[in-house]
Enzyme design. Sequence first.
Site, mmCIF file in Angstrom:
data_model
loop_
_atom_site.group_PDB
_atom_site.id
_atom_site.type_symbol
_atom_site.label_atom_id
_atom_site.label_comp_id
_atom_site.label_asym_id
_atom_site.label_seq_id
_atom_site.Cartn_x
_atom_site.Cartn_y
_atom_site.Cartn_z
ATOM 1 N N HIS A 187 -35.449 1.613 -1.391
ATOM 2 C CA HIS A 187 -35.048 1.351 -2.704
ATOM 3 C C HIS A 187 -35.988 0.857 -3.538
ATOM 4 O O HIS A 187 -35.893 0.805 -4.918
ATOM 5 C CB HIS A 187 -33.849 0.364 -2.653
ATOM 6 C CG HIS A 187 -32.641 0.569 -1.945
ATOM 7 N ND1 HIS A 187 -32.507 0.883 -0.791
ATOM 8 C CD2 HIS A 187 -31.659 0.673 -2.710
ATOM 9 C CE1 HIS A 187 -31.329 0.915 -0.550
ATOM 10 N NE2 HIS A 187 -30.536 0.896 -1.811
ATOM 11 N N ASP A 259 -30.560 11.263 -1.032
ATOM 12 C CA ASP A 259 -30.102 9.677 -1.221
ATOM 13 C C ASP A 259 -30.322 9.332 -2.818
ATOM 14 O O ASP A 259 -30.809 10.309 -3.529
ATOM 15 C CB ASP A 259 -31.062 8.949 -0.214
ATOM 16 C CG ASP A 259 -30.790 7.455 -0.184
ATOM 17 O OD1 ASP A 259 -29.560 6.996 -0.806
ATOM 18 O OD2 ASP A 259 -31.044 6.861 0.652
#
Length: 380
Positions: A187, A259
């Site tokens: 992230h 992702d």
Amino acid sequence: MSATIRQAAGSLVVVGLNGTELTALERAWLRLVRPGGVILFKRNVTGAQQTRDLLEEATGFCCSKALRCVDVEGGTVNRLRDALAPIASAQAVAAAVRVAKKPALARQHGELIARAVKAFGFNTTLAPVVDLALPEAAEVLGSRTAGASAADVITYAHEFLAGIAAQGVVGCGKHFPGLGGAAGDTHFVTPEIQRTWPQIWHEDVAPYRDLHREMPMIMMNHAAYPHTPGKNEPASASRFWIADTLRKRIGYKGIILSDDLEMGGILKFLPVEDAAIAAIRAGSDLLEICHSPELILRTYEALVSEGERSAAFRKVLLATARDTARKRARLYARGVAPTLSAMKLEALRKSILDFNETVAAIVDASPVAAPRAASPAEAS
């Protein structure tokens, strides 16, 4: 031709929304992009009927047989926790499977999760995680992983995927080629995983090699593997990992999903426009962008512009869109599951809570198998 390119570009994007209802701005850009699907998060969900209404309206702007995605793995990653019930983590269920020698528990885990997501109007859960529970990623992955060995992961994931499939819900193995060796969170950073090609092929990738025919969808991660031919390029933008390894060497024929392209793991390496083009060139079918309308539109326009500029990319873009449309039509032929009555929804909630108690009782009876504390991470 321009209209065809635009249709193709939009159909390869899976988008997030901001709230529990569509805004006028969201309706406008959804109508323009006509995405391949939507993904909802906790911020979008207050109850089953509200979620179904939101999904129905949002996918009305999408192309046909759109994805209705949610992250429900169990444990820390469960977007329906507050609206329905918490459910045991993959780590706890896998531990119970090992202690009780009952693989059916993993199948029941998949079935309950599939029943939950269907009740809220979804057709896809982005699970199971098949990363290995290695020490490097313990703080990031927490209880999301089923075991440190490929054998334990395969035992759990095989049954979990069977449970999901029995309920007519699409699952997604993640995060290829494996985040078990990642010391950083994708992230925020692009982790450089210090594992060799033999280690990755025989251990991290083993669940995909064994189960790829059971995985309708596989998600690419944003980590780099410098001790492999993939070098320092994020796997989600790498032809070596997507086309050469997953498609050709493993023989995967399902949907390959990136992702979230908003994550630092890819954006610190490439601008979102370049990342999207690289992912499609490398062999991805769908691109996930989970929040920002700006990044959704920048991605869409980048794909369109590159398709208009480059004949070679246009050929790839159109072929990918056609192929992915065929896969969506096959995977989502059943349509959306019917609404559950309040009584049936409450019965489902009770079944989940009873399952949690069963798993906890088995694990608590065997301290050696007890799972480590869960990470607070809520990664997709």
